[in-house]
Design an enzyme around this catalytic site. Structure first.
Site, PDB file in Angstrom:
ATOM      1  N   LYS A   1       2.183  -3.670   6.731  1.00 19.65           N
ATOM      2  CA  LYS A   1       2.547  -3.796   5.310  1.00 19.65           C
ATOM      3  C   LYS A   1       4.075  -3.741   5.143  1.00 19.65           C
ATOM      4  CE  LYS A   1      -1.506  -4.163   3.290  1.00 19.65           C
ATOM      5  NZ  LYS A   1      -1.935  -5.478   2.854  1.00 19.65           N
TER       6      LYS A   1
ATOM      7  N   TYR B   1      -1.517  -0.557  10.759  1.00 20.74           N
ATOM      8  CA  TYR B   1      -1.804  -1.155   9.445  1.00 20.74           C
ATOM      9  C   TYR B   1      -0.621  -0.938   8.486  1.00 20.74           C
ATOM     10  CZ  TYR B   1      -3.691  -1.561   4.726  1.00 20.74           C
ATOM     11  OH  TYR B   1      -3.860  -1.889   3.397  1.00 20.74           O
TER      12      TYR B   1
ATOM     13  N   SER C   1       0.834  -1.209   0.000  1.00 20.51           N
ATOM     14  CA  SER C   1       0.000   0.000   0.000  1.00 20.51           C
ATOM     15  C   SER C   1       0.862   1.251   0.000  1.00 20.51           C
ATOM     16  CB  SER C   1      -0.865  -0.019   1.258  1.00 20.51           C
ATOM     17  OG  SER C   1      -1.506   1.210   1.436  1.00 20.51           O
TER      18      SER C   1
HETATM   19  P1  NAD Z   1     -11.195  -6.514   1.509  1.00 20.52           P
HETATM   20  O1  NAD Z   1     -11.394  -6.455   2.985  1.00 20.52           O
HETATM   21  O2  NAD Z   1     -12.368  -6.309   0.644  1.00 20.52           O
HETATM   22  O3  NAD Z   1     -10.486  -7.891   1.104  1.00 20.52           O
HETATM   23  C1  NAD Z   1      -9.639  -8.589   1.981  1.00 20.52           C
HETATM   24  C2  NAD Z   1     -10.138 -10.018   2.033  1.00 20.52           C
HETATM   25  O4  NAD Z   1      -9.323 -10.755   2.960  1.00 20.52           O
HETATM   26  C3  NAD Z   1     -11.579 -10.125   2.534  1.00 20.52           C
HETATM   27  O5  NAD Z   1     -12.319 -10.934   1.662  1.00 20.52           O
HETATM   28  C4  NAD Z   1     -11.447 -10.772   3.900  1.00 20.52           C
HETATM   29  O6  NAD Z   1     -12.574 -11.563   4.237  1.00 20.52           O
HETATM   30  C5  NAD Z   1     -10.182 -11.583   3.722  1.00 20.52           C
HETATM   31  N1  NAD Z   1      -9.507 -11.913   4.965  1.00 20.52           N
HETATM   32  C6  NAD Z   1      -9.285 -11.098   6.028  1.00 20.52           C
HETATM   33  N2  NAD Z   1      -8.635 -11.780   6.990  1.00 20.52           N
HETATM   34  C7  NAD Z   1      -8.438 -13.037   6.528  1.00 20.52           C
HETATM   35  C8  NAD Z   1      -7.827 -14.193   7.051  1.00 20.52           C
HETATM   36  N3  NAD Z   1      -7.311 -14.212   8.296  1.00 20.52           N
HETATM   37  N4  NAD Z   1      -7.777 -15.308   6.298  1.00 20.52           N
HETATM   38  C9  NAD Z   1      -8.316 -15.318   5.061  1.00 20.52           C
HETATM   39  N5  NAD Z   1      -8.934 -14.262   4.520  1.00 20.52           N
HETATM   40  C10 NAD Z   1      -8.983 -13.116   5.236  1.00 20.52           C
HETATM   41  O7  NAD Z   1     -10.061  -5.458   1.154  1.00 20.52           O
HETATM   42  P2  NAD Z   1      -9.514  -5.008  -0.270  1.00 20.52           P
HETATM   43  O8  NAD Z   1      -9.778  -3.565  -0.390  1.00 20.52           O
HETATM   44  O9  NAD Z   1      -9.954  -5.918  -1.321  1.00 20.52           O
HETATM   45  O10 NAD Z   1      -7.960  -5.185  -0.006  1.00 20.52           O
HETATM   46  C11 NAD Z   1      -7.253  -6.333  -0.402  1.00 20.52           C
HETATM   47  C12 NAD Z   1      -5.804  -6.174   0.031  1.00 20.52           C
HETATM   48  O11 NAD Z   1      -5.288  -4.977  -0.547  1.00 20.52           O
HETATM   49  C13 NAD Z   1      -5.645  -6.026   1.537  1.00 20.52           C
HETATM   50  O12 NAD Z   1      -4.477  -6.724   1.924  1.00 20.52           O
HETATM   51  C14 NAD Z   1      -5.439  -4.539   1.729  1.00 20.52           C
HETATM   52  O13 NAD Z   1      -4.648  -4.258   2.861  1.00 20.52           O
HETATM   53  C15 NAD Z   1      -4.716  -4.169   0.448  1.00 20.52           C
HETATM   54  N6  NAD Z   1      -4.891  -2.752   0.085  1.00 20.52           N
HETATM   55  C16 NAD Z   1      -6.143  -2.244  -0.060  1.00 20.52           C
HETATM   56  C17 NAD Z   1      -6.302  -0.902  -0.410  1.00 20.52           C
HETATM   57  C18 NAD Z   1      -7.663  -0.288  -0.536  1.00 20.52           C
HETATM   58  O14 NAD Z   1      -7.764   0.949  -0.492  1.00 20.52           O
HETATM   59  N7  NAD Z   1      -8.729  -1.053  -0.715  1.00 20.52           N
HETATM   60  C19 NAD Z   1      -5.171  -0.107  -0.623  1.00 20.52           C
HETATM   61  C20 NAD Z   1      -3.906  -0.678  -0.480  1.00 20.52           C
HETATM   62  C21 NAD Z   1      -3.770  -2.018  -0.135  1.00 20.52           C
HETATM   63  C1  WQD Z   2      -9.100   9.983   0.790  1.00 25.55           C
HETATM   64  C2  WQD Z   2      -9.272  11.483   1.026  1.00 25.55           C
HETATM   65  C3  WQD Z   2      -9.518  12.067   3.344  1.00 25.55           C
HETATM   66  C4  WQD Z   2     -13.305  10.102   4.022  1.00 25.55           C
HETATM   67  C5  WQD Z   2      -6.729   4.969   2.886  1.00 25.55           C
HETATM   68  C6  WQD Z   2      -5.705   4.227   3.688  1.00 25.55           C
HETATM   69  C7  WQD Z   2      -4.671   3.663   2.788  1.00 25.55           C
HETATM   70  C8  WQD Z   2      -5.280   2.839   1.642  1.00 25.55           C
HETATM   71  C9  WQD Z   2      -6.385   3.566   0.965  1.00 25.55           C
HETATM   72  C10 WQD Z   2      -5.245   0.550   2.306  1.00 25.55           C
HETATM   73  C11 WQD Z   2      -8.481  11.969   2.227  1.00 25.55           C
HETATM   74  C12 WQD Z   2     -10.769  12.394   2.566  1.00 25.55           C
HETATM   75  C13 WQD Z   2     -12.150  10.588   3.473  1.00 25.55           C
HETATM   76  C14 WQD Z   2     -14.350  11.020   4.337  1.00 25.55           C
HETATM   77  C15 WQD Z   2     -13.003  12.805   3.486  1.00 25.55           C
HETATM   78  N1  WQD Z   2      -5.858   1.622   2.136  1.00 25.55           N
HETATM   79  N2  WQD Z   2     -11.999  11.914   3.203  1.00 25.55           N
HETATM   80  N3  WQD Z   2     -14.152  12.344   4.041  1.00 25.55           N
HETATM   81  O1  WQD Z   2      -6.796   7.995   3.604  1.00 25.55           O
HETATM   82  O2  WQD Z   2      -5.977   8.281   1.229  1.00 25.55           O
HETATM   83  O3  WQD Z   2      -6.098   6.041   2.205  1.00 25.55           O
HETATM   84  O4  WQD Z   2      -7.305   4.070   1.925  1.00 25.55           O
HETATM   85  O5  WQD Z   2      -4.069   0.325   2.170  1.00 25.55           O
HETATM   86  O6  WQD Z   2      -3.882   2.888   3.604  1.00 25.55           O
HETATM   87  O7  WQD Z   2      -5.105   5.141   4.599  1.00 25.55           O
HETATM   88  O8  WQD Z   2      -8.186   7.159   1.636  1.00 25.55           O
HETATM   89  O9  WQD Z   2     -10.549   7.278   1.033  1.00 25.55           O
HETATM   90  O10 WQD Z   2      -9.915   7.383   3.466  1.00 25.55           O
HETATM   91  O11 WQD Z   2      -9.384   9.307   2.003  1.00 25.55           O
HETATM   92  O12 WQD Z   2     -12.871  14.019   3.260  1.00 25.55           O
HETATM   93  O13 WQD Z   2     -15.423  10.647   4.863  1.00 25.55           O
HETATM   94  O14 WQD Z   2     -10.648  11.734   1.334  1.00 25.55           O
HETATM   95  O15 WQD Z   2      -9.258  13.070   4.291  1.00 25.55           O
HETATM   96  O16 WQD Z   2      -8.020  13.251   1.939  1.00 25.55           O
HETATM   97  P1  WQD Z   2      -6.709   7.475   2.236  1.00 25.55           P
HETATM   98  P2  WQD Z   2      -9.584   7.714   2.056  1.00 25.55           P
END
Ligand code: NAD
Ligand code: WQD
Length: 350
Positions: free
Chosen positions: A164, A160, A136
């Site tokens: 990572k 978190y 991430s």
């Molecule tokens: P999500 O929560 O929709 O998907 C994660 C999946 O992992 C879910 O289906 C959940 O049930 C499963 N899971 C959780 N714990 C588990 C366990 N112990 N064993 C097996 N399965 C488990 O989230 P997402 O947005 O699809 O994210 C997927 C990956 O990408 C995550 O690792 C997240 O940290 C990473 N990521 C997400 C974002 C984002 O903004 N969505 C950004 C950067 C990185």
């Molecule tokens: C985006 C912008 C907020 C909610 C997060 C995690 C990051 C990654 C992606 C997993 C920011 C603003 C948000 C709201 C708002 N996930 N905001 N009102 O914070 O960039 O990233 O998700 O890895 O780790 O930190 O994403 O969508 O929360 O926020 O104004 O109700 O929207 O302040 O500027 P962020 P976000």
């Protein structure tokens, strides 16, 4: 080629499974369903059957917690015994809420880090040594640079983010323990939003969303009253914070590009940003959503959110050149597709 997708029922996982299946990969999904629904993958199958007239979709789905090493071992063993070994893993399983990680750090370290250790131990045991990991942009420190390169300072500010970094370190150490074996891609996602253009699969947070995009779709749908925009005093043109939003289908295709690169290359480890490199403020996101969908999103301004950065933008030049991948969908498509998913599924998968 058989690919194990951990967390494959989730938001990014379901879209990635669809892309894999479209490209002809055999897919095995394991998920604990702690933050997802079994229906998401049934819907993936529906999309494939609708679009491609395919009757036999090559996906197997199992409920399995990655913290259960014995169950992981059994899974790899059974496939190997049947002469049908798992060739590679896309590792998405984990917990992802920054806020929750501050409240429950032990659970986060257990699921995200211990779960990854288990997975790597079992992969190593069964000589499956190709892995794409969902890292991430949250691992980067707050930066004044226009965009973040992969060699930018790593300085996460919450459990978190530290999870990572720990997993990337783990993968790095694993790689250097036996350079001749492992092929590893750490994909650092920026802000994935949107949904598959069919509106059949999308993001379905279990609770009130923390992230801005699912919050916007729920406000537009009248499920939530109004959006709170955190800060209108950031040093940006309109005073709201800037992010790099990427369509979830572009992100999904980035996984296929990374996997293909690993398959064709020699043993190596790569850290790669997956973003568009395009800066969008919160107000621009709201205005685009309103314009393309002809719907109002009431909002109010509030103080900045603790721990937020002013600007988080990817330098994606490495992904463009090395993976021969590029994001194809713009912000308007992200807003149209995300809204279609919300309209067709007012209660998500429930
Ligand atoms: P999500 O929560 O929709 O998907 C994660 C999946 O992992 C879910 O289906 C959940 O049930 C499963 N899971 C959780 N714990 C588990 C366990 N112990 N064993 C097996 N399965 C488990 O989230 P997402 O947005 O699809 O994210 C997927 C990956 O990408 C995550 O690792 C997240 O940290 C990473 N990521 C997400 C974002 C984002 O903004 N969505 C950004 C950067 C990185
Ligand atoms: C985006 C912008 C907020 C909610 C997060 C995690 C990051 C990654 C992606 C997993 C920011 C603003 C948000 C709201 C708002 N996930 N905001 N009102 O914070 O960039 O990233 O998700 O890895 O780790 O930190 O994403 O969508 O929360 O926020 O104004 O109700 O929207 O302040 O500027 P962020 P976000």
């Amino acid at each position: 080629m058989k690919v194990l997708v951990t967390g494959g029922a989730g938001f990014i996982g379901s879209h990635t499974c669809l892309s894999l299946l479209e490209k002809g990969y055999e897919v095995v999904v394991i998920d604990s369903f702690v933050n997802s629904h079994k229906k998401s993958l049934k819907r993936v199958i529906d999309i494939l059957k609708l679009n491609k007239n395919i009757n036999n979709v090559n996906i197997e789905i199992m409920e399995l917690d990655i913290r259960n090493e014995n169950a992981l071992d059994k899974l790899f063993f059974e496939y190997q015994s049947n002469g049908n070994s798992i060739d590679a893993v896309i590792h998405l399983a984990g917990l992802k809420s920054v806020k929750d990680s501050l409240l429950n750090p032990l659970t986060y370290w257990d699921v995200n880090v211990n779960g990854s250790i288990n997975l790597l131990k079992v992969m190593n045991r069964y000589k499956c040594r190709t892995i794409v990991f969902s890292s991430s942009a949250t691992i980067y420190g707050i930066s004044s640079n226009e965009s973040l390169k992969e060699n930018a300072e790593i300085k996460p500010i919450n459990p978190y983010g530290r999870n990572k970094v720990a997993i990337e370190d783990l993968l790095n150490d694993t790689f250097f323990s036996d350079k001749n074996e492992w092929k590893i891609a750490n994909l650092r996602y920026f802000n994935p939003i949107g949904a598959h253009p069919s509106g059949i699969i999308g993001e379905d947070p279990m609770d009130v969303p923390n992230n801005v995009f699912p919050y916007i779709t729920r406000v537009a749908a009248g499920i939530l009253d109004k959006l709170t925009i955190f800060g209108n005093d950031w040093p940006t043109l309109d005073g709201t914070a800037i992010r790099d939003y990427i369509h979830v289908m572009d992100l999904a295709e980035g996984h296929i590009a990374a996997l293909n690169k690993l398959i064709e290359c020699d043993h190596q480890i790569m850290n790669i940003n997956l973003g568009t490199g395009i800066a969008t403020s919160v107000l621009e996101l709201v205005e685009t959503f309103e314009r393309v969908n002809s719907i109002k999103v009431p909002f109010e301004f509030a103080d900045r959110r603790l721990g937020d950065s002013c600007k988080v933008i990817a330098d994606n030049s490495l992904a463009l050149s090395f993976l021969a991948w590029s994001p194809k969908r713009d912000l308007e498509e992200m807003c149209v597709d995300g809204w279609k998913w919300q309209l067709l599924n007012p209660t998500g998968y429930k």
